[in-house]
Design an enzyme around this catalytic site. Structure first.
Site, PDB file in Angstrom:
ATOM      1  N   SER A 161     -19.505   9.401  -0.890  1.00 25.20           N
ATOM      2  CA  SER A 161     -18.676  10.603  -0.802  1.00 25.20           C
ATOM      3  C   SER A 161     -19.189  11.604  -1.820  1.00 25.20           C
ATOM      4  O   SER A 161     -19.884  11.230  -2.778  1.00 25.20           O
ATOM      5  CB  SER A 161     -17.217  10.253  -1.110  1.00 25.20           C
ATOM      6  OG  SER A 161     -16.425  11.420  -1.244  1.00 25.20           O
TER       7      SER A 161
ATOM      8  N   TYR B 216     -10.287   6.501  -5.696  1.00 23.20           N
ATOM      9  CA  TYR B 216     -11.293   6.737  -4.654  1.00 23.20           C
ATOM     10  C   TYR B 216     -12.639   7.078  -5.298  1.00 23.20           C
ATOM     11  O   TYR B 216     -13.681   6.540  -4.885  1.00 23.20           O
ATOM     12  CB  TYR B 216     -10.837   7.869  -3.741  1.00 23.20           C
ATOM     13  CG  TYR B 216     -11.734   8.118  -2.556  1.00 23.20           C
ATOM     14  CD1 TYR B 216     -11.687   7.296  -1.437  1.00 23.20           C
ATOM     15  CD2 TYR B 216     -12.634   9.187  -2.540  1.00 23.20           C
ATOM     16  CE1 TYR B 216     -12.502   7.521  -0.332  1.00 23.20           C
ATOM     17  CE2 TYR B 216     -13.456   9.419  -1.448  1.00 23.20           C
ATOM     18  CZ  TYR B 216     -13.387   8.594  -0.355  1.00 23.20           C
ATOM     19  OH  TYR B 216     -14.205   8.819   0.741  1.00 23.20           O
TER      20      TYR B 216
ATOM     21  N   LYS C 261     -16.309   5.056  -4.851  1.00 28.42           N
ATOM     22  CA  LYS C 261     -17.504   5.685  -4.296  1.00 28.42           C
ATOM     23  C   LYS C 261     -18.633   5.782  -5.326  1.00 28.42           C
ATOM     24  O   LYS C 261     -19.813   5.678  -4.971  1.00 28.42           O
ATOM     25  CB  LYS C 261     -17.159   7.053  -3.703  1.00 28.42           C
ATOM     26  CG  LYS C 261     -16.249   6.951  -2.479  1.00 28.42           C
ATOM     27  CD  LYS C 261     -16.821   6.014  -1.412  1.00 28.42           C
ATOM     28  CE  LYS C 261     -15.970   5.945  -0.167  1.00 28.42           C
ATOM     29  NZ  LYS C 261     -16.540   5.070   0.883  1.00 28.42           N
TER      30      LYS C 261
END
Length: 229
Positions: free
Chosen positions: A137, A150, A154
């Protein structure tokens, strides 16, 4: 020549669902997995054999072991693996994210791709070819507020991919891939209605699938960004 095989995790919605028919149109055999049994059954009806769709929770080691055994029995070592399945926690600072939510995102976003590689790489290395794309990401290369769990997963995918790329010796390419910003349910959970300002999954897939098909061992270990996002 026999058709090539692509494995797509998280194929029942979002980017995974958008990519599957485009790979089929390009002449590839598709093997996909997702957690939703009804959606997997729908995919199986829409795209019957030689394609294969199976229910699998990528946070479960036993599910992944069974799914990968099915892959190898059905098609042998795949040519391309797209570790796409991922989740995001609700927008909140870390101290407001529950331990359960934090564990769940680690299990799906990090342990899932790691387990897929662990179960498929031996066969791919034995054959001496193949590409594994681990979806990263933009938040695996920079950070933002309220998405720390998150971002952590990533960033981990970036490091996991580049280190594993060194272990394969280039026989199998391992690539951390930033798909870009795409209007999906996941993005809407974070961006709200402004997610509609970005390309949808179908428009993104039309650019991304031809790009993924062209990846080679020369791309091993490179942190790449897909077009269209």
């Amino acid at each position: 020549m026999n058709p090539k095989t692509v494995v797509i995790t998280g194929c029942t919605r979002g980017l995974g669902r958008a990519m599957a028919p485009l790979f089929i149109k390009a002449g590839w055999n598709v093997i996909g997995c997702g957690r939703n049994t009804a959606q997997i059954a729908e995919l199986s009806r829409a795209f019957p054999s030689p394609h294969l769709f199976q229910t699998c929770d990528v946070s479960s080691e036993s599910d992944i072991a069974a799914f990968c055994a099915s892959i190898l029995q059905h098609s042998g070592a795949p040519d391309l693996v797209l570790n796409n399945a991922a989740i995001i926690t609700p927008n909140a600072p870390l101290w407001e994210t529950s331990a359960e939510d934090f564990s769940r995102i680690i299990d799906i976003n990090i342990k899932g791709p790691a387990a897929m590689m662990r179960h498929l790489l031996p066969a791919m290395l034995k054959r001496g070819s193949g590409v594994i794309v681990n979806f990263s990401s933009g938040w695996g290369r920079c950070t933002a507020s309220d998405v720390a769990p998150y971002c952590a997963t990533k960033y981990a995918i970036e490091g996991l991919s580049m280190a594993t790329a060194q272990d394969t010796g280039g026989k199998v390419a391992i690539i951390p891939m930033n798909p870009g910003i795409i209007d999906t349910d996941m993005l809407r959970s974070t961006f709200g209605s402004t997610a509609g300002d970005f390309p949808n999954a179908e428009a993104w897939a039309k650019r991304a699938v031809p790009y993924f098909i062209k990846l080679t061992p020369k791309d091993n270990g490179k942190p790449l960004t897909a077009p269209g996002g």
